[in-house]
Design a protein around this motif. Structure first.
Motif, PDB file in Angstrom:
ATOM      1  N   ARG A 723       0.653  -1.152  -0.049  1.00  0.00           N
ATOM      2  CA  ARG A 723      -0.100   0.057   0.184  1.00  0.00           C
ATOM      3  C   ARG A 723       0.874   1.175   0.083  1.00  0.00           C
ATOM      4  NH1 ARG A 723      -2.953  -4.066   2.761  1.00  0.00           N
ATOM      5  NH2 ARG A 723      -5.037  -4.200   1.898  1.00  0.00           N
ATOM      6  N   SER A 724       2.122   1.266  -0.116  1.00  0.00           N
ATOM      7  CA  SER A 724       2.949   2.511  -0.195  1.00  0.00           C
ATOM      8  C   SER A 724       4.013   2.213  -1.306  1.00  0.00           C
ATOM      9  CB  SER A 724       3.579   2.594   0.975  1.00  0.00           C
ATOM     10  OG  SER A 724       4.357   1.675   1.497  1.00  0.00           O
ATOM     11  N   VAL A 725       5.200   1.728  -1.376  1.00  0.00           N
ATOM     12  CA  VAL A 725       6.415   1.427  -2.167  1.00  0.00           C
ATOM     13  C   VAL A 725       6.289  -0.143  -2.161  1.00  0.00           C
ATOM     14  CG1 VAL A 725       8.549   1.920  -2.850  1.00  0.00           C
ATOM     15  CG2 VAL A 725       7.348   3.599  -1.231  1.00  0.00           C
ATOM     16  N   ARG A 726       5.655  -0.528  -3.258  1.00  0.00           N
ATOM     17  CA  ARG A 726       5.857  -1.862  -3.473  1.00  0.00           C
ATOM     18  C   ARG A 726       7.409  -2.397  -3.980  1.00  0.00           C
ATOM     19  NH1 ARG A 726       0.233  -1.273  -7.197  1.00  0.00           N
ATOM     20  NH2 ARG A 726       1.218   0.624  -7.220  1.00  0.00           N
ATOM     21  N   GLY A 727       7.552  -3.824  -3.738  1.00  0.00           N
ATOM     22  CA  GLY A 727       9.086  -4.205  -3.932  1.00  0.00           C
ATOM     23  C   GLY A 727       9.695  -4.150  -2.643  1.00  0.00           C
ATOM     24  N   PHE A 728       9.339  -3.517  -1.599  1.00  0.00           N
ATOM     25  CA  PHE A 728      10.237  -3.576  -0.261  1.00  0.00           C
ATOM     26  C   PHE A 728       9.308  -3.865   0.723  1.00  0.00           C
ATOM     27  CE2 PHE A 728      11.794   0.022  -2.973  1.00  0.00           C
ATOM     28  CZ  PHE A 728      13.059   0.013  -2.750  1.00  0.00           C
ATOM     29  N   ARG A 729       9.652  -4.558   1.856  1.00  0.00           N
ATOM     30  CA  ARG A 729       8.810  -5.356   2.523  1.00  0.00           C
ATOM     31  C   ARG A 729       7.879  -4.380   3.437  1.00  0.00           C
ATOM     32  NH1 ARG A 729      11.619  -9.459   6.740  1.00  0.00           N
ATOM     33  NH2 ARG A 729       9.528 -10.033   6.829  1.00  0.00           N
ATOM     34  N   ASP A 730       6.852  -4.910   3.864  1.00  0.00           N
ATOM     35  CA  ASP A 730       5.998  -3.899   4.570  1.00  0.00           C
ATOM     36  C   ASP A 730       6.950  -3.338   5.727  1.00  0.00           C
ATOM     37  OD1 ASP A 730       3.903  -4.615   3.038  1.00  0.00           O
ATOM     38  OD2 ASP A 730       2.889  -6.044   4.393  1.00  0.00           O
ATOM     39  N   ASN A 731       6.798  -1.972   5.871  1.00  0.00           N
ATOM     40  CA  ASN A 731       7.143  -0.998   7.093  1.00  0.00           C
ATOM     41  C   ASN A 731       8.615  -1.112   7.158  1.00  0.00           C
ATOM     42  OD1 ASN A 731       4.371  -0.903   7.761  1.00  0.00           O
ATOM     43  ND2 ASN A 731       4.395  -2.579   8.789  1.00  0.00           N
ATOM     44  N   THR A 732       9.465  -1.484   6.279  1.00  0.00           N
ATOM     45  CA  THR A 732      10.982  -1.513   6.569  1.00  0.00           C
ATOM     46  C   THR A 732      11.675  -0.395   5.982  1.00  0.00           C
ATOM     47  OG1 THR A 732      10.917  -2.744   4.283  1.00  0.00           O
ATOM     48  CG2 THR A 732      10.727  -4.150   6.268  1.00  0.00           C
ATOM     49  N   LEU A 733      11.151   0.668   5.345  1.00  0.00           N
ATOM     50  CA  LEU A 733      11.825   1.835   4.800  1.00  0.00           C
ATOM     51  C   LEU A 733      11.751   2.897   5.958  1.00  0.00           C
ATOM     52  CD1 LEU A 733      10.322   2.474   1.255  1.00  0.00           C
ATOM     53  CD2 LEU A 733      12.412   1.277   1.772  1.00  0.00           C
ATOM     54  N   GLY A 734      12.570   3.748   6.017  1.00  0.00           N
ATOM     55  CA  GLY A 734      12.972   4.717   6.696  1.00  0.00           C
ATOM     56  C   GLY A 734      13.973   4.593   7.931  1.00  0.00           C
ATOM     57  N   PRO A 735      14.124   5.146   8.979  1.00  0.00           N
ATOM     58  CA  PRO A 735      15.029   5.010   9.863  1.00  0.00           C
ATOM     59  C   PRO A 735      15.186   3.622  10.455  1.00  0.00           C
ATOM     60  CG  PRO A 735      14.049   7.201  10.358  1.00  0.00           C
ATOM     61  CD  PRO A 735      13.262   6.262   9.227  1.00  0.00           C
ATOM     62  N   ARG A 736      16.505   3.214  10.890  1.00  0.00           N
ATOM     63  CA  ARG A 736      16.523   1.904  11.632  1.00  0.00           C
ATOM     64  C   ARG A 736      17.522   2.138  12.566  1.00  0.00           C
ATOM     65  NH1 ARG A 736      14.763  -2.095   7.642  1.00  0.00           N
ATOM     66  NH2 ARG A 736      15.863  -3.670   8.903  1.00  0.00           N
ATOM     67  N   GLU A 737      17.450   1.060  13.550  1.00  0.00           N
ATOM     68  CA  GLU A 737      18.182   1.241  14.902  1.00  0.00           C
ATOM     69  C   GLU A 737      18.603   0.023  15.486  1.00  0.00           C
ATOM     70  OE1 GLU A 737      17.992   3.282  19.342  1.00  0.00           O
ATOM     71  OE2 GLU A 737      16.919   4.152  17.513  1.00  0.00           O
ATOM     72  N   ALA A 738      19.819  -0.149  15.803  1.00  0.00           N
ATOM     73  CA  ALA A 738      20.209  -1.361  16.467  1.00  0.00           C
ATOM     74  C   ALA A 738      19.877  -1.240  18.014  1.00  0.00           C
ATOM     75  CB  ALA A 738      21.659  -1.962  16.168  1.00  0.00           C
ATOM     76  N   ALA A 739      19.494  -2.689  18.556  1.00  0.00           N
ATOM     77  CA  ALA A 739      19.142  -2.995  19.868  1.00  0.00           C
ATOM     78  C   ALA A 739      20.169  -2.448  20.816  1.00  0.00           C
ATOM     79  CB  ALA A 739      18.623  -4.372  20.041  1.00  0.00           C
ATOM     80  N   PHE A 740      21.505  -2.700  20.525  1.00  0.00           N
ATOM     81  CA  PHE A 740      22.901  -2.347  21.135  1.00  0.00           C
ATOM     82  C   PHE A 740      23.877  -2.239  20.304  1.00  0.00           C
ATOM     83  CE2 PHE A 740      22.190  -7.231  20.732  1.00  0.00           C
ATOM     84  CZ  PHE A 740      23.349  -7.387  20.138  1.00  0.00           C
ATOM     85  N   ALA A 741      24.795  -1.608  20.902  1.00  0.00           N
ATOM     86  CA  ALA A 741      26.051  -1.150  20.190  1.00  0.00           C
ATOM     87  C   ALA A 741      26.843  -2.029  19.630  1.00  0.00           C
ATOM     88  CB  ALA A 741      26.710  -0.257  21.097  1.00  0.00           C
ATOM     89  N   GLY A 742      27.125  -1.986  18.275  1.00  0.00           N
ATOM     90  CA  GLY A 742      27.805  -3.189  17.911  1.00  0.00           C
ATOM     91  C   GLY A 742      27.111  -4.100  17.051  1.00  0.00           C
ATOM     92  N   SER A 743      25.712  -4.037  17.272  1.00  0.00           N
ATOM     93  CA  SER A 743      24.828  -5.050  16.492  1.00  0.00           C
ATOM     94  C   SER A 743      24.920  -4.906  14.875  1.00  0.00           C
ATOM     95  CB  SER A 743      23.466  -5.173  17.222  1.00  0.00           C
ATOM     96  OG  SER A 743      22.741  -5.983  16.515  1.00  0.00           O
ATOM     97  N   ALA A 744      24.866  -5.860  14.342  1.00  0.00           N
ATOM     98  CA  ALA A 744      24.766  -5.647  12.743  1.00  0.00           C
ATOM     99  C   ALA A 744      23.340  -5.647  12.455  1.00  0.00           C
ATOM    100  CB  ALA A 744      25.328  -6.673  12.080  1.00  0.00           C
ATOM    101  N   TYR A 745      22.367  -6.274  13.263  1.00  0.00           N
ATOM    102  CA  TYR A 745      20.856  -6.303  12.911  1.00  0.00           C
ATOM    103  C   TYR A 745      20.407  -5.157  13.554  1.00  0.00           C
ATOM    104  CZ  TYR A 745      16.349  -7.728  13.469  1.00  0.00           C
ATOM    105  OH  TYR A 745      14.780  -7.635  13.402  1.00  0.00           O
ATOM    106  N   THR A 746      19.717  -4.407  12.493  1.00  0.00           N
ATOM    107  CA  THR A 746      18.810  -2.928  12.713  1.00  0.00           C
ATOM    108  C   THR A 746      17.202  -3.322  12.717  1.00  0.00           C
ATOM    109  OG1 THR A 746      19.235  -2.346  10.699  1.00  0.00           O
ATOM    110  CG2 THR A 746      20.631  -1.385  12.121  1.00  0.00           C
ATOM    111  N   GLN A 747      16.620  -2.510  13.223  1.00  0.00           N
ATOM    112  CA  GLN A 747      15.161  -2.592  13.076  1.00  0.00           C
ATOM    113  C   GLN A 747      14.501  -1.225  12.552  1.00  0.00           C
ATOM    114  OE1 GLN A 747      13.730  -3.931  17.086  1.00  0.00           O
ATOM    115  NE2 GLN A 747      15.445  -4.814  17.253  1.00  0.00           N
ATOM    116  N   PRO A 748      13.446  -1.323  11.968  1.00  0.00           N
ATOM    117  CA  PRO A 748      12.749   0.053  11.437  1.00  0.00           C
ATOM    118  C   PRO A 748      12.152   0.472  12.578  1.00  0.00           C
ATOM    119  CG  PRO A 748      12.363  -2.063  10.099  1.00  0.00           C
ATOM    120  CD  PRO A 748      12.962  -2.644  11.344  1.00  0.00           C
ATOM    121  N   ILE A 749      12.367   1.722  12.944  1.00  0.00           N
ATOM    122  CA  ILE A 749      11.518   2.533  13.996  1.00  0.00           C
ATOM    123  C   ILE A 749      10.810   3.486  13.560  1.00  0.00           C
ATOM    124  CG2 ILE A 749      13.510   2.090  15.613  1.00  0.00           C
ATOM    125  CD1 ILE A 749      14.313   4.736  14.907  1.00  0.00           C
ATOM    126  N   GLY A 750      10.515   3.679  12.043  1.00  0.00           N
ATOM    127  CA  GLY A 750       9.689   4.457  11.652  1.00  0.00           C
ATOM    128  C   GLY A 750      10.101   5.980  11.841  1.00  0.00           C
TER     129      GLY A 750
END
Length: 839
Positions: A723-750
Motif C-alpha cells: 500500500r505504499s512502495v511495492r517491492g520493499f517489505r512492509d514497514n521496512t523503509l526509513g530510519p533503522r536502529e540497532a538494539a545495542f551497540a555493535g549489533s549488525a542487526y537493525t530494526q525499522p523504527i519509523g
C-alpha cells in the motif's frame, strides 16, 4: 366384341363412383395408416364429424391439440378445412409430422411430436460469451425443455457464422450435434471452433491530398498489424469497426471545413487462407468552406442571448461539424436540465458553393416539458430500494433533469455495491409529457469473509476470522468484525457506520478495538503493546463531493520493552516519561472530496482527503499528526487510464517535553531501585550499598538526563509494502536502529515524516471483465525521522506490474516489483500478495 368395351366402361364408372368416397387424406412426411381398419365410404367429399381421435401423443396432452385444431365435433369438413387444420397444427411448432384421415364419421388426427431438448451445451466459444449465446438461442426457441426444431438450429448456425465473420474470424466452424435419447428427447451440442481472426495487413487511402494518411487514421479502431496489436486488438478486421472508421474519415474532413467530401469506394479483400485482410478506400476531398453567418431560431425557452452564447461556431471561422454538434449538445443539455427531455436542435446549413461559404441556422425545437412519473430500480436483489433512492438527485414528480439523472448515476456507482449502473428514460404510454427513469444495476460483492488456521514454530497455532460488509443486510450500513489470536497476538475489532444517520446524509459510526501484540511481527521495532479504544465518528456532507469528518475517542496503550532487543531510543523515551501506560483523549477533524466516477474501479475523477489527528490536553502525551492523501485518474484513451497518487504525513508533540535523570550501570542498563518506573531513579536516603554504581557524589558518570519529546514512537509513520512502495517489505523503509551497540542487526523504527507517491497506468481492456484490472506502476517514497532529516536523495523507488481482482471472497491484489532505487540494507520483497484489502 361388344362385351369388352362394356366391361371397360363399367370399370371406369365404378372407379369414378368410388373416387369421392375414399377417405380424405392429407399428409406430410410419413403416410398415416388406419391400422388395417376399412373406413366407411361416404357418397360425398365432405362429412360431418361425429368424434375426433388423436393418435401418436407422448408428452403433449390431447387438450393442447384440441385447442389449436380448428375443427370441432358436429362440424362439416372437406379437403380445404382439413388442409387448414394441418397447417394450424404445424404452426404450433410441436410436431414433425401431421396426418388427418377419417374412420367413418370419426376424424383421426395422427401426429409425430418433435423431440424435447434435454440438454443444451456450448463448447469452444471464447470471443462470444456463453451467456450471450444462450440468451440468443432462447430468443430463437432453442432452450432446455423446449421442442427441438432442426430448421431453427440451421438458422442458429448461420447466424453464429455471420457474427464471427463480423468479428474477423472467417475460419470459424459451427458444428451442431444432435444425440437421440429415450422418451423422444435429444441432447444438443453446438461446438464452436473460432479459429484466429483475420489480421489487417494493409490499409490504403486514395485521394487524400490535404492530410497524410497517418494523421487521418490516428483515431481509427482498425489499424495495420503492429507490435501493440496483441493488447489493442486493432489489427482484427470487423465490418462494424470499419464502418465506424469510414464515418470517422468523413467526420475528419467535415470538422475541417471540407463540406463536399465523399467516400467514393471501399474495397475489402481477403487472402486465400482467410487470415490476412487488405482494405482500400477512395476519398474525394473537395474544397474548404467558411461560415458566412450563424443564427438561432425557434422556441429557445431560455433567453435567446443566453442560448447564443452556447454556440461555438462563429462567422468567418472554418466550418466544423464537431463544433456544431458540441453547440447543439450544450443547448439540448441546458433544456434537458429544466425538464425538456426531448429537446432537439437542428442545424440547417445553407451551402454557397460559389463563395465556398456555409450559413448556419440553429433551429431549436424544445418539445413538451417532461415530468418524471416514477424512478425504478432493476437488478438490486440484495440492496433495498431505500439505499439507492437516498442517493438520487432526480426525484419523482419533479421536472426532468439530465444533470440530476447523471449525478444520481455517479452517486450510485460511488457506493461500491454495483459492478455496473445503466440508466434509461422510458416514455409513459399514452402521455407525451411524462417519463419513467429506470436504473439497471448489476450487484457485485460488497464484503469479504476470511478465515485462517495455521501453525508455526515461532507463533504456534494461529486462528483468524474477519467479516467485513459494506452493505450490511442490504441496508447500506458498513460493518466489520475481526478476531485473531496466536501465541503472540490477540486482536478484536468491531466497527459500524450508518452513512445516513439523518435524512440529509449525516453519518455516524462507532469503533471498538482491543489488541495485544508483539510489534516485531509487523516488521517494526521490537516492543509489545496492550491497547484498546472506543471511538465515535461523525460525517457531515457540505456539497455533492465534499464531506467534513470528526472523530472523538478514548484509548489506552501499555508498552513493554525488552532490554537488548528493543532499540535504545524507545527505551529511553519510556524511561524519560516515567511510565509505560499511555492514556489519551483523542480528536480528529478532516475534509474530503471525492469526484471519482466509480467506487471500485474508477477511470476518471479525483479523490483527496486531509485530516488532523491530535490527543487532547490531559492525555499522557500531547501530540498531533496531519495527513494528506490525493489520487487522480486521467483517462488517456479507451485502452489507457493513468493514476497519480501521493500520500504525505507529519507528526510532532505540542506539549512540554519530559526530562528525567536516570541512573545506569557501567554496562548501560538503567537502575530501578524499587522496580517502579513511575518514580525517579535518582537514589534517596539511606544511601545505596557500595555495589550500586549510582552513588551521589561518587559516580556521576552513570547519571544521564533523558528527554521524551516529538511524536511518540508507537505513532510513527512507516513505508514499504503493497500500500505504499511495492517491492520493499512492509514497514521496512526509513530510519533503522540497532538494539545495542555493535549489533549488525537493525530494526525499522519509523519516523515523523512520510512522503509516498505513485504513477500507475491501468489497462482497462486487457482483461475482458470489469472485476479485474492490470496495471504497470512506478512507486517512490520513504519515511524520515523529522522535517530536518528530509533528503530527496534518500527516496526509494520501484517499478512493476500488478493485478487487482474483486473475487467472490473479497478483493485480491498481486504485484511484482523491481526496486530501481535502493540501498544495500533495504529489505526487498518483489512478489507481494494481499487478500481482503481495498484497491
Amino acid at each position: 366384341m361388344t362385351r369388352t368395351p362394356n366391361r371397360r366402361l363399367l370399370a371406369l364408372a365404378l372407379a369414378a363412383a368410388m373416387a369421392p368416397a375414399m377417405p380424405v387424406l392429407a399428409q406430410s412426411g410419413t403416410p398415416f395408416s388406419l391400422g388395417g381398419v376399412q373406413p366407411d365410404i361416404p357418397t360425398a367429399g365432405s362429412f360431418t364429424v361425429s368424434d375426433i381421435r388423436v393418435d401418436g401423443l407422448q408428452r403433449i396432452a390431447a387438450g393442447t391439440v384440441f385447442t389449436y385444431l380448428p375443427i370441432e365435433r358436429g362440424d362439416t369438413v372437406d379437403a380445404a378445412r382439413i388442409g387448414d387444420a394441418i397447417r394450424a397444427l404445424y404452426k404450433t411448432g410441436f410436431f414433425e409430422d401431421v396426418t388427418i384421415g377419417r374412420q367413418g364419421d370419426i376424424l383421426v388426427v395422427a401426429v409425430s411430436e418433435r423431440p424435447a431438448i434435454n440438454k443444451l451445451t456450448l463448447t469452444g466459444n471464447k470471443d462470444i460469451k456463453t451467456e450471450d449465446l444462450t440468451k440468443g438461442l432462447n430468443d430463437i426457441g432453442l432452450t432446455e425443455g423446449g421442442t427441438f426444431d432442426r430448421l431453427a438450429l440451421d438458422r442458429v448456425t448461420q447466424e453464429l457464422t455471420r457474427q464471427y465473420n463480423n468479428r474477423g474470424k472467417y475460419n470459424v466452424e459451427i458444428t451442431p450435434t444432435v444425440s437421440r435419447l429415450d422418451r423422444n428427447r435429444v441432447d444438443l451440442t453446438i461446438n464452436v471452433k473460432e479459429g484466429k481472426a483475420a489480421k489487417i495487413r494493409h490499409i490504403n487511402l486514395v485521394g487524400n491530398e490535404k492530410f497524410s494518411e497517418e494523421v487521418i487514421r490516428d483515431t481509427w479502431e482498425s489499424q495495420e498489424h503492429n507490435w501493440l496489436s496483441w493488447y489493442r486488438r486493432d489489427d482484427q478486421y470487423s465490418r462494424e469497426k470499419l464502418s465506424g472508421d469510414l464515418e470517422k474519415l468523413n467526420n475528419y474532413y467535415l470538422d475541417r471545413g471540407y463540406v463536399d467530401v465523399s467516400i467514393d469506394s471501399t474495397q475489402v479483400s481477403i487472402s486465400p487462407d482467410r487470415r490476412d485482410m487488405f482494405i482500400s478506400a477512395g476519398v474525394t476531398e473537395g474544397n474548404q468552406y467558411k461560415v458566412s453567418s450563424v443564427e438561432v431560431t425557434g422556441d429557445t425557452v431560455l433567453p435567446k442571448d443566453q442560448v447564443e452564447k452556447m454556440v461555438l461556431v462563429q462567422k468567418d471561422q472554418i466550418f466544423s461539424r464537431r463544433l456544431l454538434e458540441i453547440s447543439s449538445d450544450a443547448i439540448i443539455a441546458s433544456l434537458g436540465n429544466i425538464g425538456y427531455a426531448f429537446a432537439q436542435v437542428n442545424p440547417i446549413p445553407d451551402v454557397n458553393r460559389d463563395d465556398k461559404t456555409v450559413g448556419i441556422n440553429m433551429q431549436v425545437v424544445p418539445g413538451p416539458r417532461v415530468n418524471v412519473r416514477r424512478v425504478v430500480f432493476k437488478g438490486n436483489s440484495r440492496t433495498s430500494d431505500e439505499v439507492l433512492r437516498r442517493e438520487l438527485r432526480q426525484f419523482e414528480g419533479s421536472w426532468y433533469s439530465q444533470a440530476a439523472i447523471d449525478r444520481s448515476k455517479i452517486r450510485l456507482q460511488g457506493l461500491g455495491y454495483f459492478e455496473t449502473v445503466d440508466v434509461e428514460s422510458q416514455p409513459v404510454p399514452g402521455s407525451n409529457d411524462q417519463v419513467d427513469v429506470v436504473y439497471n444495476v448489476k450487484e457485485t460483492q460488497s464484503g469479504s469473509f476470511m478465515f485462517g488456521l495455521g501453525f508455526s514454530q515461532l507463533t504456534g497455532l494461529t486462528t483468524s476470522i474477519q467479516l467485513a460488509q459494506n452493505n450490511f443486510l442490504g441496508s447500506g450500513n458498513r460493518m466489520s468484525v475481526n478476531a485473531q489470536r496466536n501465541d503472540y497476538l490477540q486482536r478484536y475489532d468491531f466497527s459500524y457506520v450508518n452513512p445516513y444517520f439523518t435524512d440529509n446524509g449525516v453519518s455516524l459510526g462507532y469503533n471498538l478495538w482491543w489488541k495485544e501484540y508483539d510489534s516485531s511481527d509487523f516488521n517494526t521495532a521490537q516492543f509489545s503493546t496492550t491497547s484498546g479504544a472506543a471511538q465515535t465518528v461523525l460525517g457531515i456532507p457540505i456539497s455533492e463531493t465534499d464531506t467534513i469528518t470528526a472523530l472523538f475517542g478514548v484509548d489506552s496503550n501499555e508498552v513493554l520493552t525488552f532490554q537488548g532487543a528493543t532499540p535504545p531510543s524507545i527505551i529511553n523515551y519510556i524511561d524519560a516519561l516515567g511510565q509505560r501506560t499511555f492514556h489519551a483523549w483523542r480528536g480528529e477533524i478532516g475534509w474530503g472530496r471525492n469526484s471519482l466516477n466509480h467506487g471500485l474501479t474508477p477511470t476518471a475523477g479525483m479523490s483527496q482527503r486531509v485530516w488532523l489527528e491530535a490527543t487532547l490536553p490531559g492525555s499522557t502525551v500531547e501530540y498531533f499528526k496531519i495527513n494528506y492523501n490525493v489520487s487522480k485518474f486521467w483517462p488517456l484513451s479507451r485502452h489507457l487510464v493513468l493514476n497519480t497518487r501521493a500520500e504525505l504525513g507529519y507528526g510532532d508533540s505540542y506539549g512540554d517535553s519530559f526530562v528525567r535523570d536516570v541512573c545506569f550501570t557501567p554496562q548501560g542498563a538503567p537502575v530501578d531501585h524499587d522496580n517502579d518506573p513511575t518514580t525517579p531513579m535518582v537514589p534517596a536516603p539511606p544511601p545505596p550499598p557500595p555495589s550500586d554504581p549510582c552513588i551521589p557524589g561518587t559516580s556521576p558518570d552513570y547519571v544521564r538526563t533523558l528527554t521524551a519529546d516529538g511524536l511518540p514512537f508507537f505513532e510513527n509513520f512507516y513505508a514499504g509494502g503493497t500500500r505504499s512502495v511495492r517491492g520493499f517489505r512492509d514497514n521496512t523503509l526509513g530510519p533503522r536502529e540497532a538494539a545495542f551497540a555493535g549489533s549488525a542487526y537493525t530494526q525499522p523504527i519509523g519516523g515523523s515524516l512520510k512522503t509516498v507517491g505513485s504513477v500507475e497506468m491501468f489497462f482497462p481492456t486487457l482483461l475482458d471483465t470489469p472485476a479485474a484490472r492490470v496495471s504497470a506502476f512506478v512507486d517512490f517514497g520513504n519515511v524520515f525521522r523529522d522535517l530536518d532529516a528530509f533528503d530527496a536523495g534518500e527516496l526509494r523507488a520501484s517499478s512493476g506490474v500488478a493485478l487487482m481482482w474483486r473475487s467472490p471472497m473479497g478483493p485480491i491484489s498481486i504485484s511484482y516489483a523491481m526496486p530501481i532505487r535502493k540501498e544495500d540494507d533495504d529489505e526487498l520483497e518483489r512478489l507481494q500478495f494481499t487478500f481482503g484489502g481495498n484497491f
